[in-house]
Design a protein around this motif. Structure first.
Motif, PDB file in Angstrom:
ATOM      1  N   ILE A 130      39.396  45.909  51.723  1.00  0.00           N
ATOM      2  CA  ILE A 130      39.020  45.483  50.375  1.00  0.00           C
ATOM      3  C   ILE A 130      40.274  45.060  49.634  1.00  0.00           C
ATOM      4  CG2 ILE A 130      37.957  46.155  48.190  1.00  0.00           C
ATOM      5  CD1 ILE A 130      36.450  48.334  49.717  1.00  0.00           C
ATOM      6  N   ARG A 131      40.272  43.863  49.111  1.00  0.00           N
ATOM      7  CA  ARG A 131      41.371  43.397  48.265  1.00  0.00           C
ATOM      8  C   ARG A 131      40.838  43.325  46.836  1.00  0.00           C
ATOM      9  NH1 ARG A 131      45.533  41.749  51.471  1.00  0.00           N
ATOM     10  NH2 ARG A 131      45.018  41.146  53.613  1.00  0.00           N
ATOM     11  N   THR A 132      41.448  44.088  45.948  1.00  0.00           N
ATOM     12  CA  THR A 132      40.915  44.192  44.592  1.00  0.00           C
ATOM     13  C   THR A 132      42.001  44.627  43.616  1.00  0.00           C
ATOM     14  OG1 THR A 132      39.190  45.250  43.236  1.00  0.00           O
ATOM     15  CG2 THR A 132      40.236  46.615  44.912  1.00  0.00           C
TER      16      THR A 132
ATOM     17  N   THR B 275      38.347  50.349  40.272  1.00  0.00           N
ATOM     18  CA  THR B 275      38.593  49.068  40.919  1.00  0.00           C
ATOM     19  C   THR B 275      37.639  48.002  40.389  1.00  0.00           C
ATOM     20  OG1 THR B 275      37.028  49.320  42.753  1.00  0.00           O
ATOM     21  CG2 THR B 275      39.191  50.357  43.009  1.00  0.00           C
ATOM     22  N   GLU B 276      38.084  46.772  40.462  1.00  0.00           N
ATOM     23  CA  GLU B 276      37.271  45.653  40.002  1.00  0.00           C
ATOM     24  C   GLU B 276      36.040  45.459  40.881  1.00  0.00           C
ATOM     25  OE1 GLU B 276      38.288  41.185  38.486  1.00  0.00           O
ATOM     26  OE2 GLU B 276      39.092  41.750  40.436  1.00  0.00           O
ATOM     27  N   LYS B 277      36.191  45.608  42.194  1.00  0.00           N
ATOM     28  CA  LYS B 277      35.118  45.252  43.130  1.00  0.00           C
ATOM     29  C   LYS B 277      34.301  46.445  43.613  1.00  0.00           C
ATOM     30  CE  LYS B 277      37.476  41.131  44.905  1.00  0.00           C
ATOM     31  NZ  LYS B 277      38.045  40.461  46.111  1.00  0.00           N
ATOM     32  N   ALA B 278      34.845  47.659  43.531  1.00  0.00           N
ATOM     33  CA  ALA B 278      34.149  48.814  44.104  1.00  0.00           C
ATOM     34  C   ALA B 278      34.000  49.974  43.130  1.00  0.00           C
ATOM     35  CB  ALA B 278      34.873  49.282  45.373  1.00  0.00           C
TER      36      ALA B 278
ATOM     37  N   GLU C  78      30.306  49.728  43.543  1.00  0.00           N
ATOM     38  CA  GLU C  78      29.759  48.461  43.070  1.00  0.00           C
ATOM     39  C   GLU C  78      30.728  47.822  42.086  1.00  0.00           C
ATOM     40  OE1 GLU C  78      26.659  49.039  39.633  1.00  0.00           O
ATOM     41  OE2 GLU C  78      26.239  50.542  41.165  1.00  0.00           O
ATOM     42  N   ASN C  79      30.488  46.560  41.765  1.00  0.00           N
ATOM     43  CA  ASN C  79      31.376  45.816  40.882  1.00  0.00           C
ATOM     44  C   ASN C  79      31.502  46.502  39.518  1.00  0.00           C
ATOM     45  OD1 ASN C  79      31.956  43.631  38.722  1.00  0.00           O
ATOM     46  ND2 ASN C  79      32.472  42.614  40.636  1.00  0.00           N
TER      47      ASN C  79
ATOM     48  N   ALA D  41      33.908  45.124  37.026  1.00  0.00           N
ATOM     49  CA  ALA D  41      34.887  44.263  36.370  1.00  0.00           C
ATOM     50  C   ALA D  41      34.922  44.480  34.863  1.00  0.00           C
ATOM     51  CB  ALA D  41      34.596  42.798  36.685  1.00  0.00           C
TER      52      ALA D  41
END
Length: 243
Positions: A3-5, A26-29, A106-107, A109
Motif C-alpha cells: 500500500i502506498r499512501t 492513512t489516506e487510503k486505509a 477504508e478510505n 481522505a
C-alpha cells in the motif's frame, strides 16, 4: 500487498530496542497499526517519519494479520506543536478521537484533511484553540455518522430565534418557544455550528466569534461529543488540566 499512501502518526509505542508500533491515520486505509522495524535506530530513514504527528509518504506491506512499514518519507513533522504543552495536549485529544471514530480498512481522505488542517492552524497559532477544538469535534462527529439536526427547530420548524436551545443527548435544536430545557445558545453560536457541519471542508475554518461565544461553542460541542460517544477521554482531561 503493498500500500502506498500518505499517513500521519497518531500514536506511537516503542517495541524492543529499536522498533516502533505506530497507529496511523492513512489516506487510503483509514486507521491502522503498523510495525516500523528499526525505526528508533539513529541511522534509520524512518526515524523522524514514524514519530508522533509526523505526516509522511508511506509504503506499507499488508499481510493477513499485520502491517509493516517498508518506507517512510516525511512531508511535514509539525515541530511547532512540541513547543507548547497546550498545543500538544489538544493534538493528543484529536488523535484519541480519531482512534475512536475514524474508519479502518477504508478510505479516510477527509478525516486526514481535517486533522492536517487543524494541526496546521494549531501549530501556527492562526486560530484559537477553542475554535479548532469545536470544529474538530463537530465535523468529526458529523463525518462519523453523528451529525446533529441543526437545520431548524425540531418542534415548529423555525429557522432561528434570538436564543435557541440545543439538546446534546439527541442533537436536536429548539427555538425559544418550543424548548423544554437544553443548552441556551445565541444565534451566532448556532450559525457557527451550522457552518462547521455543512460548509465544504476546505472552508470550515473561515468564521470568527467573540472569545465568549467561542467558549460556549467549545463547551456545547464537547457535551454533544461526550453524550454521543458515551465515553470519557483521558486526553481531554489532560487538555483541560493544562489549557
Amino acid at each position: 500487498m503493498l500500500i502506498r499512501t500518505k499517513a500521519i502518526i497518531i500514536k506511537e509505542n516503542n517495541v524492543g530496542e529499536t522498533d516502533r508500533l505506530v497507529t496511523m491515520l492513512t489516506e487510503k486505509a483509514g486507521v491502522i497499526r503498523a510495525f516500523a522495524r528499526g525505526a528508533r535506530n539513529v541511522k534509520s530513514k524512518a526515524l523522524s517519519a514514524t514519530r508522533l504527528f509526523c505526516y509522511s509518504e508511506m509504503s506499507i506491506w499488508a499481510s493477513a494479520d499485520k502491517y509493516v512499514i517498508r518506507e517512510a518519507e516525511p512531508i511535514e513533522v509539525f515541530f511547532g506543536l512540541r513547543d507548547d504543552i497546550v498545543k500538544i495536549a489538544l493534538a493528543g485529544y484529536f488523535s484519541q478521537l480519531l482512534i475512536e471514530l475514524a474508519p479502518s480498512e477504508e478510505n479516510a481522505a477527509d478525516y486526514l484533511k481535517l486533522l492536517l488542517n487543524c494541526l496546521y492552524f494549531l501549530e501556527k497559532g492562526q486560530k484559537p484553540a477553542a475554535q479548532l477544538k469545536a470544529i474538530f469535534e463537530l465535523r468529526l462527529l458529523s463525518m462519523a455518522g453523528y451529525m446533529p439536526a441543526l437545520e431548524a427547530c425540531a418542534g415548529c420548524g423555525a429557522f432561528e430565534s434570538p436564543v435557541m436551545y440545543f439538546m446534546p443527548q439527541s442533537g436536536e435544536l429548539y427555538c425559544d418557544k418550543c424548548h423544554k430545557g437544553g443548552e441556551a445558545l445565541s444565534i451566532s453560536v448556532v450559525s457557527a455550528m451550522r457552518y462547521i457541519i455543512y460548509a465544504q471542508l476546505k472552508q470550515v475554518f473561515s468564521f470568527t466569534l467573540s472569545d465568549e461565544a467561542l467558549g460556549v461553542l467549545s463547551a456545547v460541542s464537547e457535551k454533544f461529543l461526550l453524550h454521543q460517544t458515551q465515553k470519557t477521554y483521558a486526553a481531554l482531561e489532560f487538555y483541560d488540566t493544562v489549557k
